[in-house]
Design a protein around this motif. Structure first.
Motif, PDB file in Angstrom:
ATOM      1  N   LEU A  59       0.799  -1.136  -0.131  1.00  0.00           N
ATOM      2  CA  LEU A  59      -0.016  -0.056   0.062  1.00  0.00           C
ATOM      3  C   LEU A  59       0.950   1.438   0.088  1.00  0.00           C
ATOM      4  O   LEU A  59       1.894   1.275   0.881  1.00  0.00           O
ATOM      5  CB  LEU A  59      -0.909   0.009   1.356  1.00  0.00           C
TER       6      LEU A  59
ATOM      7  N   PHE B 259       0.401   5.413   0.662  1.00  0.00           N
ATOM      8  CA  PHE B 259      -0.846   6.300   1.158  1.00  0.00           C
ATOM      9  C   PHE B 259      -0.765   7.688   0.741  1.00  0.00           C
ATOM     10  O   PHE B 259       0.613   8.225   0.455  1.00  0.00           O
ATOM     11  CB  PHE B 259      -0.533   6.294   2.790  1.00  0.00           C
ATOM     12  N   GLY B 260      -1.764   8.477   0.539  1.00  0.00           N
ATOM     13  CA  GLY B 260      -1.624   9.828   0.668  1.00  0.00           C
ATOM     14  C   GLY B 260      -1.507  10.462   1.829  1.00  0.00           C
ATOM     15  O   GLY B 260      -1.484   9.718   2.667  1.00  0.00           O
ATOM     16  N   ALA B 261      -1.301  11.907   2.034  1.00  0.00           N
ATOM     17  CA  ALA B 261      -0.951  12.269   2.899  1.00  0.00           C
ATOM     18  C   ALA B 261      -2.285  12.526   3.928  1.00  0.00           C
ATOM     19  O   ALA B 261      -1.939  13.069   5.146  1.00  0.00           O
ATOM     20  CB  ALA B 261      -0.502  13.804   2.679  1.00  0.00           C
TER      21      ALA B 261
END
Lengths: 114, 110
Positions: free
Chosen positions: B98, B100-102
């Motif tokens: 995965l 991830f965005g922020a």
């Protein structure tokens, strides 16, 4: 989904020391992962914990700094070695079962290094 | 290089209205997308997911839309409730890993 617990939930450590974080799952899972969330940042994958063999580390993370064990299908540990203040983060364990793509996360361990 | 981007760090919405969270990605190898919700001092909680072969998935108040050509996905929450106030992370999967965005901090106003 699986129920995941982590110990300790938080700790304050001195630089140069090491801390071992435990992750326990209530059922057997195929895959276990360790993530880090630095202050104000997103989650970053450290490594995949492989049962009975060496963990698979992501770019930028090495075994000497983050040794990982996974002796069975429900338990894993992550050690943060020779800590510095830059290691202050939330460390999260996550799991994936063989039945779905989703990953489920533990509550995290908040580490502060002084 | 950030492969998953959430360009809105925060969103404020009135209770009962729709919340729309956006996410963009750059890696065309991503084949599964997930949204997580996170409260302070807790781990992320899985909300909803979508396979790259679909363009919509709905689960109760939550709907995720995927536009592969634009490499864009969005999460709609209708109606928004005070308990929805949290940080929402978009995540994309390639070969079980995965990215991830922020995150987007959602605040639901009464």
């Amino acid at each position: 989904s699986a129920v995941i617990s982590q110990k300790p939930s938080r700790d304050i450590c001195q630089r140069g020391t090491s801390l071992t974080i435990q992750c326990q799952v209530d059922s057997q899972v195929t895959m276990m992962f360790w993530y880090r969330q630095q202050p104000g940042q997103s989650l970053t994958l450290i490594a995949t914990a492989n049962q009975g063999s060496e963990a698979t580390y992501e770019s930028g993370f090495v075994i000497d700094k983050f040794p990982i064990s996974r002796p069975n299908l429900t338990f894993s540990t992550l050690t943060v070695s020779n800590m510095s203040p830059e290691d202050s983060s939330i460390y999260l364990c996550s799991v994936r079962t063989s039945f779905s793509y989703e990953q489920y996360f533990g509550p995290g361990t908040r580490l502060t290094v002084t | 290089d950030q492969q998953v981007k959430q360009n809105s760090p925060s969103l404020s919405v009135q209770e009962g209205r729709i919340s729309i969270l956006n996410c963009d990605y750059t890696n065309s190898m991503f084949d599964y997308f997930l949204w997580y919700k996170k409260y302070p001092a807790e781990g992320p909680t899985f909300l909803i997911s979508i396979s790259s072969i679909k363009d919509k998935n709905e689960d109760g108040r939550f709907t995720v839309f995927l536009n592969k050509s634009a490499k864009h996905l969005s999460l709609h929450i209708v109606p928004s409730q005070p308990g929805d106030s949290a940080v929402y992370f978009c995540a994309a999967m390639n070969d079980y890993k995965l990215s991830f965005g922020a995150g987007t901090t959602v605040t639901v106003r009464a």
